[in-house]
Design a protein around this motif. Structure first.
Motif, PDB file in Angstrom:
ATOM      1  N   GLU A   9     -42.053 -27.652  80.982  1.00 47.70           N
ATOM      2  CA  GLU A   9     -43.218 -28.276  81.107  1.00 47.70           C
ATOM      3  C   GLU A   9     -43.593 -28.639  82.735  1.00 47.70           C
ATOM      4  O   GLU A   9     -44.632 -28.936  83.074  1.00 47.70           O
ATOM      5  CB  GLU A   9     -43.353 -29.657  80.322  1.00 47.70           C
ATOM      6  CG  GLU A   9     -43.143 -29.131  78.961  1.00 47.70           C
ATOM      7  CD  GLU A   9     -42.127 -29.178  78.166  1.00 47.70           C
ATOM      8  OE1 GLU A   9     -41.107 -29.213  79.037  1.00 47.70           O
ATOM      9  OE2 GLU A   9     -42.152 -28.728  76.921  1.00 47.70           O
TER      10      GLU A   9
ATOM     11  N   ARG B  75     -48.187 -24.330  72.867  1.00 47.42           N
ATOM     12  CA  ARG B  75     -48.610 -25.456  73.574  1.00 47.42           C
ATOM     13  C   ARG B  75     -49.998 -25.192  73.752  1.00 47.42           C
ATOM     14  O   ARG B  75     -50.447 -24.448  73.780  1.00 47.42           O
ATOM     15  CB  ARG B  75     -47.650 -25.854  74.729  1.00 47.42           C
ATOM     16  CG  ARG B  75     -46.254 -26.055  74.424  1.00 47.42           C
ATOM     17  CD  ARG B  75     -46.105 -27.395  73.523  1.00 47.42           C
ATOM     18  NE  ARG B  75     -44.575 -27.284  73.026  1.00 47.42           N
ATOM     19  CZ  ARG B  75     -43.673 -27.895  73.419  1.00 47.42           C
ATOM     20  NH1 ARG B  75     -43.647 -28.165  74.908  1.00 47.42           N
ATOM     21  NH2 ARG B  75     -42.467 -27.902  73.079  1.00 47.42           N
ATOM     22  N   LYS B  76     -50.330 -26.480  74.497  1.00 44.32           N
ATOM     23  CA  LYS B  76     -51.910 -26.368  74.928  1.00 44.32           C
ATOM     24  C   LYS B  76     -52.418 -25.381  75.773  1.00 44.32           C
ATOM     25  O   LYS B  76     -53.253 -24.540  75.510  1.00 44.32           O
ATOM     26  CB  LYS B  76     -52.579 -27.757  75.648  1.00 44.32           C
ATOM     27  CG  LYS B  76     -53.836 -27.763  75.989  1.00 44.32           C
ATOM     28  CD  LYS B  76     -54.197 -29.307  76.287  1.00 44.32           C
ATOM     29  CE  LYS B  76     -55.822 -29.364  76.488  1.00 44.32           C
ATOM     30  NZ  LYS B  76     -56.189 -30.627  76.950  1.00 44.32           N
ATOM     31  N   SER B  77     -51.803 -25.140  77.066  1.00 41.22           N
ATOM     32  CA  SER B  77     -51.877 -24.138  77.823  1.00 41.22           C
ATOM     33  C   SER B  77     -50.841 -23.218  78.165  1.00 41.22           C
ATOM     34  O   SER B  77     -51.046 -22.205  79.124  1.00 41.22           O
ATOM     35  CB  SER B  77     -52.251 -25.066  79.378  1.00 41.22           C
ATOM     36  OG  SER B  77     -51.096 -25.703  79.534  1.00 41.22           O
ATOM     37  N   TYR B  78     -49.929 -22.919  77.440  1.00 42.63           N
ATOM     38  CA  TYR B  78     -48.818 -22.028  77.504  1.00 42.63           C
ATOM     39  C   TYR B  78     -47.933 -22.041  76.202  1.00 42.63           C
ATOM     40  O   TYR B  78     -48.129 -22.752  75.359  1.00 42.63           O
ATOM     41  CB  TYR B  78     -47.684 -22.518  78.628  1.00 42.63           C
ATOM     42  CG  TYR B  78     -47.168 -23.896  78.426  1.00 42.63           C
ATOM     43  CD1 TYR B  78     -46.077 -24.057  77.825  1.00 42.63           C
ATOM     44  CD2 TYR B  78     -47.843 -25.031  79.062  1.00 42.63           C
ATOM     45  CE1 TYR B  78     -45.478 -25.286  77.816  1.00 42.63           C
ATOM     46  CE2 TYR B  78     -47.324 -26.180  79.077  1.00 42.63           C
ATOM     47  CZ  TYR B  78     -45.963 -26.244  78.523  1.00 42.63           C
ATOM     48  OH  TYR B  78     -45.511 -27.602  78.407  1.00 42.63           O
TER      49      TYR B  78
ATOM     50  N   SER C 159     -48.067 -22.989  86.797  1.00 40.64           N
ATOM     51  CA  SER C 159     -48.573 -21.850  86.164  1.00 40.64           C
ATOM     52  C   SER C 159     -48.264 -20.591  86.959  1.00 40.64           C
ATOM     53  O   SER C 159     -47.819 -19.531  86.256  1.00 40.64           O
ATOM     54  CB  SER C 159     -50.238 -21.873  85.865  1.00 40.64           C
ATOM     55  OG  SER C 159     -50.762 -22.058  87.360  1.00 40.64           O
TER      56      SER C 159
ATOM     57  N   GLU D  59     -48.225 -18.492  80.266  1.00 39.79           N
ATOM     58  CA  GLU D  59     -49.430 -18.929  80.286  1.00 39.79           C
ATOM     59  C   GLU D  59     -50.541 -18.465  79.476  1.00 39.79           C
ATOM     60  O   GLU D  59     -50.607 -17.213  79.420  1.00 39.79           O
ATOM     61  CB  GLU D  59     -49.880 -19.127  81.758  1.00 39.79           C
ATOM     62  CG  GLU D  59     -51.336 -20.067  82.184  1.00 39.79           C
ATOM     63  CD  GLU D  59     -51.449 -19.880  83.529  1.00 39.79           C
ATOM     64  OE1 GLU D  59     -52.183 -20.907  84.148  1.00 39.79           O
ATOM     65  OE2 GLU D  59     -51.050 -18.881  84.469  1.00 39.79           O
ATOM     66  N   LYS D  60     -51.343 -19.157  79.059  1.00 35.60           N
ATOM     67  CA  LYS D  60     -52.396 -18.960  77.868  1.00 35.60           C
ATOM     68  C   LYS D  60     -53.877 -19.027  78.613  1.00 35.60           C
ATOM     69  O   LYS D  60     -54.740 -18.170  78.345  1.00 35.60           O
ATOM     70  CB  LYS D  60     -52.505 -19.895  76.763  1.00 35.60           C
ATOM     71  CG  LYS D  60     -51.348 -19.569  75.753  1.00 35.60           C
ATOM     72  CD  LYS D  60     -51.776 -20.260  74.516  1.00 35.60           C
ATOM     73  CE  LYS D  60     -52.075 -21.712  74.423  1.00 35.60           C
ATOM     74  NZ  LYS D  60     -52.137 -22.081  72.861  1.00 35.60           N
ATOM     75  N   SER D  61     -53.966 -19.757  79.705  1.00 32.97           N
ATOM     76  CA  SER D  61     -55.477 -20.190  80.133  1.00 32.97           C
ATOM     77  C   SER D  61     -56.060 -18.756  80.879  1.00 32.97           C
ATOM     78  O   SER D  61     -57.173 -18.680  80.423  1.00 32.97           O
ATOM     79  CB  SER D  61     -55.603 -21.096  81.108  1.00 32.97           C
ATOM     80  OG  SER D  61     -54.555 -20.799  82.316  1.00 32.97           O
TER      81      SER D  61
ATOM     82  N   GLN E  30     -55.632 -15.288  73.683  1.00 36.03           N
ATOM     83  CA  GLN E  30     -54.194 -15.875  72.990  1.00 36.03           C
ATOM     84  C   GLN E  30     -53.569 -14.660  72.482  1.00 36.03           C
ATOM     85  O   GLN E  30     -52.453 -14.556  72.291  1.00 36.03           O
ATOM     86  CB  GLN E  30     -54.634 -16.723  72.027  1.00 36.03           C
ATOM     87  CG  GLN E  30     -53.441 -17.348  71.245  1.00 36.03           C
ATOM     88  CD  GLN E  30     -53.427 -18.854  70.624  1.00 36.03           C
ATOM     89  OE1 GLN E  30     -54.627 -19.508  70.928  1.00 36.03           O
ATOM     90  NE2 GLN E  30     -52.893 -19.171  69.914  1.00 36.03           N
TER      91      GLN E  30
END
Length: 137
Positions: free
Chosen positions: A28, A119-122, A32, A72-74, A78
């Motif tokens: 966490e 998770r929200k961004s990863y 990024s 990282e997802k952003s 996805q």
């Protein structure tokens, strides 16, 4: 053997795959730009299986270790990130479980399992390893 030998052995395998050990204590905290390129290694637990000890001067410490890599997802869709995670998982299993890669520092290193946490961004990929370390007195 020792903690450092086991950690350095696992780290060497991961570095041969292009990863570097993170300077952060948990995923966490990683920026990024470090995602997908760094790993964390953590010893989780250990126990003595007295039935496998051969002599009074030898002990087999059975340990559980985790290797953690964040993705990282952003910046990507996805599904593309899950494809990357899946490919990384397959490659990690192959390399971490290959006896040619670990026989120099532990008695046994076996892949136990993996899990993915969204998770929200990863996305976090956690690989679990069984290590049998030989301790001599």
């Amino acid at each position: 053997m020792s903690y450092d030998l086991v950690k350095n052995g696992i780290s060497g395998i991961l570095q041969s795959l292009g990863y570097q050990e993170s300077q952060y204590s948990n995923i966490e905290e990683c920026p990024s730009q470090e995602m997908e390129n760094t790993f964390l290694i953590n010893p989780v637990s250990g126990n003595n299986d007295e039935t496998t000890s051969e002599t009074l001067s030898l002990l087999y410490d059975i340990q559980k270790w985790e290797v953690i890599i964040g993705f990282e997802k952003s910046a990507q869709s996805q599904s593309n990130v899950y494809d990357k995670v899946g490919r990384a998982k397959d490659n990690l299993i192959r390399e971490l479980d290959d006896p040619a890669n670990w026989q120099s520092y532990v008695r046994i290193q076996k892949y136990i399992g993996w899990k993915i946490e969204d998770r929200k961004s990863y996305i976090i990929l956690t690989m679990e390893l069984k290590i049998v370390d030989t301790i001599t007195y």
